[in-house]
Design a protein around this motif. Structure first.
Motif, PDB file in Angstrom:
ATOM      1  N   PRO A  44      19.404   2.162  -7.313  1.00  0.00           N
ATOM      2  CA  PRO A  44      18.977   0.776  -7.116  1.00  0.00           C
ATOM      3  C   PRO A  44      19.502   0.211  -5.797  1.00  0.00           C
ATOM      4  CG  PRO A  44      20.582   0.962  -8.923  1.00  0.00           C
ATOM      5  CD  PRO A  44      20.205   2.342  -8.530  1.00  0.00           C
ATOM      6  N   GLY A  45      18.628  -0.532  -5.114  1.00  0.00           N
ATOM      7  CA  GLY A  45      19.015  -1.150  -3.849  1.00  0.00           C
ATOM      8  C   GLY A  45      18.870  -0.232  -2.659  1.00  0.00           C
ATOM      9  N   ALA A  46      18.610   1.054  -2.898  1.00  0.00           N
ATOM     10  CA  ALA A  46      18.539   1.998  -1.779  1.00  0.00           C
ATOM     11  C   ALA A  46      17.165   1.998  -1.117  1.00  0.00           C
ATOM     12  CB  ALA A  46      18.869   3.404  -2.265  1.00  0.00           C
ATOM     13  N   THR A  47      16.143   1.698  -1.898  1.00  0.00           N
ATOM     14  CA  THR A  47      14.786   1.712  -1.327  1.00  0.00           C
ATOM     15  C   THR A  47      13.976   0.538  -1.867  1.00  0.00           C
ATOM     16  OG1 THR A  47      13.977   3.148  -3.105  1.00  0.00           O
ATOM     17  CG2 THR A  47      14.728   4.233  -1.096  1.00  0.00           C
ATOM     18  N   LEU A  48      12.930   0.242  -1.147  1.00  0.00           N
ATOM     19  CA  LEU A  48      12.069  -0.882  -1.493  1.00  0.00           C
ATOM     20  C   LEU A  48      10.645  -0.470  -1.118  1.00  0.00           C
ATOM     21  CD1 LEU A  48      12.491  -3.817  -2.472  1.00  0.00           C
ATOM     22  CD2 LEU A  48      12.796  -4.470  -0.082  1.00  0.00           C
ATOM     23  N   THR A  49       9.718  -0.680  -2.024  1.00  0.00           N
ATOM     24  CA  THR A  49       8.325  -0.335  -1.711  1.00  0.00           C
ATOM     25  C   THR A  49       7.610  -1.579  -1.197  1.00  0.00           C
ATOM     26  OG1 THR A  49       8.426   1.250  -3.530  1.00  0.00           O
ATOM     27  CG2 THR A  49       6.252   0.763  -2.629  1.00  0.00           C
ATOM     28  N   LEU A  50       7.023  -1.464  -0.020  1.00  0.00           N
ATOM     29  CA  LEU A  50       6.426  -2.624   0.639  1.00  0.00           C
ATOM     30  C   LEU A  50       5.102  -2.236   1.293  1.00  0.00           C
ATOM     31  CD1 LEU A  50       9.665  -3.629   2.542  1.00  0.00           C
ATOM     32  CD2 LEU A  50       8.675  -4.984   0.688  1.00  0.00           C
ATOM     33  N   GLY A  51       4.145  -3.150   1.253  1.00  0.00           N
ATOM     34  CA  GLY A  51       2.922  -2.922   2.014  1.00  0.00           C
ATOM     35  C   GLY A  51       3.068  -3.570   3.372  1.00  0.00           C
ATOM     36  N   PHE A  52       2.404  -3.002   4.402  1.00  0.00           N
ATOM     37  CA  PHE A  52       2.532  -3.676   5.707  1.00  0.00           C
ATOM     38  C   PHE A  52       1.352  -4.579   6.030  1.00  0.00           C
ATOM     39  CE2 PHE A  52       2.015   0.966   6.676  1.00  0.00           C
ATOM     40  CZ  PHE A  52       0.648   0.974   6.930  1.00  0.00           C
ATOM     41  N   ARG A  53       0.280  -4.508   5.216  1.00  0.00           N
ATOM     42  CA  ARG A  53      -0.870  -5.369   5.503  1.00  0.00           C
ATOM     43  C   ARG A  53      -0.639  -6.798   5.010  1.00  0.00           C
ATOM     44  NH1 ARG A  53      -5.889  -3.467   5.568  1.00  0.00           N
ATOM     45  NH2 ARG A  53      -6.490  -5.638   5.733  1.00  0.00           N
ATOM     46  N   ASP A  54      -0.191  -6.933   3.778  1.00  0.00           N
ATOM     47  CA  ASP A  54       0.022  -8.265   3.225  1.00  0.00           C
ATOM     48  C   ASP A  54       1.441  -8.724   3.567  1.00  0.00           C
ATOM     49  OD1 ASP A  54       0.199 -10.581   1.798  1.00  0.00           O
ATOM     50  OD2 ASP A  54      -0.762  -9.780  -0.004  1.00  0.00           O
ATOM     51  N   VAL A  55       1.555  -9.263   4.777  1.00  0.00           N
ATOM     52  CA  VAL A  55       2.879  -9.594   5.307  1.00  0.00           C
ATOM     53  C   VAL A  55       3.567 -10.669   4.465  1.00  0.00           C
ATOM     54  CG1 VAL A  55       4.065 -10.632   7.287  1.00  0.00           C
ATOM     55  CG2 VAL A  55       2.353  -8.855   7.649  1.00  0.00           C
ATOM     56  N   ALA A  56       2.808 -11.693   4.051  1.00  0.00           N
ATOM     57  CA  ALA A  56       3.424 -12.805   3.305  1.00  0.00           C
ATOM     58  C   ALA A  56       4.005 -12.297   1.989  1.00  0.00           C
ATOM     59  CB  ALA A  56       2.389 -13.892   3.049  1.00  0.00           C
ATOM     60  N   ARG A  57       3.237 -11.472   1.315  1.00  0.00           N
ATOM     61  CA  ARG A  57       3.684 -10.971   0.013  1.00  0.00           C
ATOM     62  C   ARG A  57       4.911 -10.050   0.166  1.00  0.00           C
ATOM     63  NH1 ARG A  57      -0.282  -7.765  -4.149  1.00  0.00           N
ATOM     64  NH2 ARG A  57       1.302  -7.184  -5.639  1.00  0.00           N
ATOM     65  N   SER A  58       4.827  -9.148   1.137  1.00  0.00           N
ATOM     66  CA  SER A  58       5.952  -8.234   1.324  1.00  0.00           C
ATOM     67  C   SER A  58       7.197  -8.971   1.818  1.00  0.00           C
ATOM     68  CB  SER A  58       5.572  -7.131   2.321  1.00  0.00           C
ATOM     69  OG  SER A  58       4.605  -6.295   1.758  1.00  0.00           O
ATOM     70  N   SER A  59       6.968 -10.000   2.633  1.00  0.00           N
ATOM     71  CA  SER A  59       8.096 -10.786   3.114  1.00  0.00           C
ATOM     72  C   SER A  59       8.792 -11.479   1.938  1.00  0.00           C
ATOM     73  CB  SER A  59       7.602 -11.813   4.136  1.00  0.00           C
ATOM     74  OG  SER A  59       8.661 -12.582   4.604  1.00  0.00           O
ATOM     75  N   ALA A  60       7.983 -11.993   1.013  1.00  0.00           N
ATOM     76  CA  ALA A  60       8.564 -12.637  -0.176  1.00  0.00           C
ATOM     77  C   ALA A  60       9.352 -11.617  -1.001  1.00  0.00           C
ATOM     78  CB  ALA A  60       7.452 -13.263  -1.008  1.00  0.00           C
ATOM     79  N   THR A  61       8.846 -10.398  -1.067  1.00  0.00           N
ATOM     80  CA  THR A  61       9.567  -9.340  -1.794  1.00  0.00           C
ATOM     81  C   THR A  61      10.930  -9.096  -1.153  1.00  0.00           C
ATOM     82  OG1 THR A  61       7.470  -8.286  -2.333  1.00  0.00           O
ATOM     83  CG2 THR A  61       9.440  -6.927  -2.551  1.00  0.00           C
TER      84      THR A  61
END
Lengths: 412, 203
Positions: A44-61
């Motif tokens: 836990p805390g070592a990785t995070l799955t993020l999309g690069f297209r939806d910047v607002a959503r990934s930024s909130a994550t």
């Protein structure tokens, strides 16, 4: 221990170098990527799955993640995640180029517009939609020109046209690239437009730097000794220090510094590409990231620091100005892909490594895999690295080693 | 510079003959050979063996007599080479001196045994391999030496652009949590030989 969020596309060449730099700095790391790590459940805390297209959503994550795992810096290794790194850094008030500046620099048309409006010398340029009729566009422009996707890197999809017929063929070829799923997935709506601009003659040169509180620190000026006059613009050799006269190098630094400032690139790495023709220096592009591929390996700073370590130091607010590039010359050759097909064999690697001055060789496409040359290709065959006393010597070493490598491709 | 008689390193008859032949070609009647450990890494131990002149000896060097020539070593190399032997090998492809050194035995050359290795292997089988198998990968324990775990990645992990992330953000964290006395993890995989990486790098 401060924690840095490193953002890598799953296809990045840079993961290892950034992880090693973080390890050497003794900082904790979370890796954000566009795929779920196989062992994510156990760390836990070592990785995070993020999309690069939806910047607002990934930024909130990222902001939510930072509530549990406070972040001291966010660094994107390549183009794809730079907008997200900028947006999340803004939200968390971390050191980074501003989002707006990143958006301007990543979109080649926006960059041209912005710099041209400010009075920087620019080639003529225009942006067109890909659903326009190419022959009609060709009838309204001057030749020679260059057609470019708005947001791909490493010369992918960049084609010179000297006649209307070549222009139409180039257009169709680029449309084929921009309609590929991976490209649409990466650059979204920017895949529906093209930048067309005057072909600029001259030798190409690159500048690697870090902007800190608006001040550019130049880390290296790199020559591209191969003539890049089209129709495709394959990058091969990069050598530093530059062999351009001191005054020209000063002018290069000055131009990049002013362009970066005007675009608003204030805090983070930059990689600029320019053309030098006699006394005229023209900016081709300025990217809000560091040099791509494995090329950063040639940039080492005393005492014993990598480019990635300097970038992390800057983002973490640690001293990074005192490290000077190691003396001597260094260079890299991005091994060209000679034909499309299936890579059957690469021979002569040991012989290439035996050339005095060669300090490394990596083949980055496995045997049996499909290889595609420019302008469609999106992978390097591999990298040759050299170090010697002078840039001339480095260039000769790279060419001599490359001549020993034979690539066998079953052509498609 | 100190002269001693008992050399910590042995030359085979063939290696000694080669040294004397090279010295003879150079017209050197009292030859000296410097042996240096240029890389002590057990992943890739490297040695430099060169004929030297008297002027190339340093004050701190240790000098040992062999039959017909001197062996010169810096103190650190002398320590690392204690009990080593030097042979000369010749084949169609290459010829040169070969150093057999029990102090720097290459990783994987020692038997995989002991309670620490057993625990590490168990963690790999229980946690790591079921996870990386989702990407067609597998991880093999090669050796545990000085509390450092040496691993080899195969299948989809070999040559994968994200292998370093899997290693540092997954395997290393799991191993250090489950086997806290582990101080480091080293990947000894030849990633360039991977033919089915899960992710390949792109521009």
């Amino acid at each position: 221990m401060p924690r840095v969020l490193l953002l890598f596309a799953r296809t990045s060449y840079r993961a290892e170098a950034f992880l090693e730099a973080a390890r050497r700095l003794g900082v904790d790391v979370t890796v954000g990527s566009n795929h779920r790590q196989a062992l994510a459940d156990f760390a836990p805390g070592a990785t995070l799955t993020l999309g690069f297209r939806d910047v607002a959503r990934s930024s909130a994550t990222i902001v939510r993640f930072a509530a549990d795992y406070p972040l001291a810096a966010i660094v994107a290794a390549g183009d794809d995640f730079t907008p997200l790194a900028a947006a999340a850094s803004e939200a968390l008030e971390l050191t980074h180029h501003p989002s707006q500046a990143v958006r301007r620099a990543r979109n080649k048309a926006l960059m041209r517009e912005r710099l041209s409006e400010a009075g920087f010398s620019s080639p003529w340029f225009r942006t067109t939609r890909l659903d326009e009729e190419p022959a009609a566009v060709a009838s309204k422009i001057e030749f020679p020109c260059v057609l470019k996707p708005l947001a791909l890197s490493a010369s992918r999809g960049v084609i010179r046209a000297d006649t209307p017929e070549q222009f139409v063929r180039a257009w169709q070829r680029i449309r084929g690239i921009l309609e590929q799923d991976d490209v649409v997935g990466r650059i979204g709506r920017l895949a529906s437009e093209l930048l067309i601009e005057a072909y600029l003659p001259g030798r190409e040169v690159a500048l690697e730097g870090i902007v800190s509180a608006g001040e550019l620190r130049t880390l290296a000026v790199l020559d591209k000794p191969d003539l890049m006059d089209g129709p495709f613009f394959e990058e091969t050799i990069l050598v530093t220090p530059s062999r351009f006269p001191e005054q020209v190098q000063e002018d290069i630094v000055s131009l990049v510094s002013r362009c970066a400032a005007h675009l608003g690139l204030s805090d983070g790495p930059i990689h600029a590409e320019l053309r030098v023709d006699a006394d005229r220096i023209s900016l081709l592009e300025i990217a809000p990231r560091s040099i791509g591929g494995r090329c950063s390996r040639i940039l080492r700073f005393e005492p014993d620091k990598s480019l990635e370590e300097l970038i992390l130091r800057h983002s973490l607010g640690m001293p990074h100005d005192d490290f000077l590039r190691e003396p001597g010359a260094a260079g890299v050759m991005m091994l060209p892909i000679p034909a499309a097909g299936v890579l059957l064999e690469v021979v002569g690697l040991e012989a290439a490594l035996e050339v005095p001055g060669i300090e490394g060789l990596e083949i980055t496409i496995p045997l049996g895999h499909t290889v595609v040359p420019l302008p469609e290709g999106n992978r390097y065959l591999g990298f040759l690295f050299a170090r010697a006393e002078t840039p001339d010597h480095v260039e000769n070493v790279l060419r001599a080693a490359h001549a020993r490598i034979k690539v066998r491709i079953e052509e498609a | 510079m100190s002269d001693t008689t008992q050399s910590p390193i042995k030359f085979t008859d063939l290696a000694r003959d080669v040294v004397l032949r090279f010295a003879d070609m150079g017209g050197d009647s009292s030859p000296a050979v410097r042996i240096q450990v240029s890389s002590p890494s057990p992943l890739d131990p490297r040695y430099e063996i060169t004929l030297i002149d008297d002027q190339e000896k340093c004050e701190e060097d240790l000098v040992f007599g062999q039959q017909g020539f001197e062996v010169v070593m810096d103190p650190e190399s002398a320590k690392l080479l204690d009990g080593a032997s030097v042979d000369w090998v010749e084949s169609l492809q290459q010829s040169g001196f070969k150093v057999e050194n029990p102090n720097l035995a290459p990783i994987g050359s020692k038997p995989l045994e002991g309670p620490l290795a057993d625990r590490v292997r168990q963690v790999i089988e229980q946690y790591v391999n079921p996870g990386v198998a989702q990407h067609g990968g597998h991880v093999t324990l090669v050796e545990v030496r000085d509390k450092i775990v040496y691993l080899q990645m195969g299948g989809g992990c070999q040559g994968c652009g994200m292998a370093s992330v899997t290693l540092s953000q997954g395997i290393e964290r799991i191993l250090k949590e489950q086997v806290p006395e582990i101080v480091g993890i080293e990947d000894v995989t030849n990633h360039s030989a991977g033919d089915s990486p899960y992710f390949t790098s792109e521009k």
